[in-house]
Design a protein around this motif. Structure first.
Motif, mmCIF file in Angstrom:
data_model
loop_
_atom_site.group_PDB
_atom_site.id
_atom_site.type_symbol
_atom_site.label_atom_id
_atom_site.label_comp_id
_atom_site.label_asym_id
_atom_site.label_seq_id
_atom_site.Cartn_x
_atom_site.Cartn_y
_atom_site.Cartn_z
ATOM 1 N N GLY A 96 11.314 37.385 24.503
ATOM 2 C CA GLY A 96 12.542 38.084 24.860
ATOM 3 C C GLY A 96 12.889 39.239 23.934
ATOM 4 N N SER A 97 14.102 39.729 24.093
ATOM 5 C CA SER A 97 14.625 40.818 23.270
ATOM 6 C C SER A 97 15.299 40.264 22.023
ATOM 7 N N ARG A 98 15.245 41.050 20.960
ATOM 8 C CA ARG A 98 15.881 40.718 19.670
ATOM 9 C C ARG A 98 15.341 39.403 19.111
ATOM 10 N N VAL A 99 14.061 39.164 19.315
ATOM 11 C CA VAL A 99 13.394 37.962 18.809
ATOM 12 C C VAL A 99 12.715 38.310 17.486
ATOM 13 N N MET A 100 12.740 37.381 16.565
ATOM 14 C CA MET A 100 12.038 37.529 15.294
ATOM 15 C C MET A 100 10.975 36.449 15.229
ATOM 16 N N VAL A 101 9.699 36.862 15.171
ATOM 17 C CA VAL A 101 8.593 35.916 15.021
ATOM 18 C C VAL A 101 8.044 36.104 13.617
ATOM 19 N N GLY A 102 8.097 35.057 12.805
ATOM 20 C CA GLY A 102 7.649 35.124 11.423
ATOM 21 C C GLY A 102 6.139 35.256 11.298
ATOM 22 N N ALA A 103 5.708 35.653 10.122
ATOM 23 C CA ALA A 103 4.295 35.899 9.821
ATOM 24 C C ALA A 103 3.430 34.659 10.060
ATOM 25 N N SER A 136 10.188 30.737 12.771
ATOM 26 C CA SER A 136 9.879 30.845 11.342
ATOM 27 C C SER A 136 8.386 31.073 11.132
ATOM 28 N N ALA A 137 8.039 31.525 9.942
ATOM 29 C CA ALA A 137 6.645 31.812 9.601
ATOM 30 C C ALA A 137 5.781 30.569 9.774
ATOM 31 N N MET A 138 4.530 30.802 10.143
ATOM 32 C CA MET A 138 3.507 29.760 10.276
ATOM 33 C C MET A 138 3.844 28.698 11.319
ATOM 34 N N THR A 139 4.487 29.130 12.395
ATOM 35 C CA THR A 139 4.849 28.202 13.456
ATOM 36 C C THR A 139 3.811 28.226 14.568
ATOM 37 N N LEU A 140 3.475 27.058 15.096
ATOM 38 C CA LEU A 140 2.657 26.944 16.296
ATOM 39 C C LEU A 140 3.623 26.806 17.465
ATOM 40 N N VAL A 141 3.787 27.876 18.228
ATOM 41 C CA VAL A 141 4.715 27.863 19.364
ATOM 42 C C VAL A 141 3.954 27.268 20.544
ATOM 43 N N ILE A 190 10.663 41.773 16.710
ATOM 44 C CA ILE A 190 9.717 41.929 15.602
ATOM 45 C C ILE A 190 8.698 40.795 15.686
ATOM 46 N N ILE A 191 7.420 41.184 15.688
ATOM 47 C CA ILE A 191 6.331 40.211 15.660
ATOM 48 C C ILE A 191 5.719 40.312 14.263
ATOM 49 N N GLY A 192 5.809 39.242 13.476
ATOM 50 C CA GLY A 192 5.429 39.258 12.073
ATOM 51 C C GLY A 192 3.944 39.336 11.808
ATOM 52 N N TYR A 193 3.641 39.699 10.581
ATOM 53 C CA TYR A 193 2.293 39.904 10.059
ATOM 54 C C TYR A 193 1.340 38.780 10.474
ATOM 55 N N ASN A 194 0.173 39.177 10.996
ATOM 56 C CA ASN A 194 -0.926 38.259 11.271
ATOM 57 C C ASN A 194 -0.619 37.211 12.339
#
Length: 171
Positions: free
Chosen positions: A110-117, A134-139, A85-89
């Motif tokens: 990868g697979s089964r990754v959650m990227v916050g909004a 988590s949301a608002m993260t600069l990866v 899941i790639i989060g909003y915005n």
């Protein structure tokens, strides 16, 4: 550490020289496809657009939320695994144009990754399977598999082992 290739430029800043590095028509096509995908609520349609028109590698049952922005110049350098899941915005960049150089790097999620909004993923980054951003993260660097990360700049909140222990204590 991000894995990018650097290309030096002379004269005007690299962004002023953009169409020497990527075709105007490719950017125009990518922009139109991404703008359509950003507002469509149909996940299967988004994935089809990304796979077939932008040549991104998108896994099965991957969900891009509304307003996600994949790289408009080099989307083919982005790969996303299954059930992610790639989060909003969220913005996923495979390029960065600087004053006297530009950089390109593959983004591997990868697979089964959650990227916050509202997160931003920089070029040359790998996010391992089962990670949570988590949301608002600069990866700005690689995320280990199973880790939970967050912040600007990104910090590891829990390693895979710490997350598993925390989850087992709750059940």
């Amino acid at each position: 550490m991000r894995k990018t290739t650097r290309y030096k430029v002379e004269g005007a800043s690299s962004l002023w020289q953009i169409y020497k590095t990527v075709s105007f028509w490719k950017v125009a096509k990518c922009f139109i496809v991404i703008e359509i995908a950003r507002i469509t609520p149909f996940l299967a349609m988004k994935n089809w657009l990304y796979r077939h028109l932008l040549h991104m590698k998108v896994g099965e049952r991957t969900a891009f939320a509304l307003k996600v922005v994949p790289d408009t110049m080099f989307p083919e350098r982005i790969s996303v695994g299954d059930d992610t899941i790639i989060g909003y915005n969220t913005t996923i960049l495979a390029h960065e144009y600087l004053i006297d150089e530009y950089r390109l790097g593959d983004v591997k999620i990868g697979s089964r990754v959650m990227v916050g909004a509202n997160s931003t993923i920089l070029p040359g980054v790998t996010i391992g399977d089962d990670a949570v951003v988590s949301a608002m993260t600069l990866v700005n660097r690689d995320v280990p598999a199973g880790a939970m990360v967050g912040g600007n700049p990104m910090q590891i909140i829990y390693t895979k082992e710490q997350r598993e222990k925390k989850l087992s204590e709750k059940s």
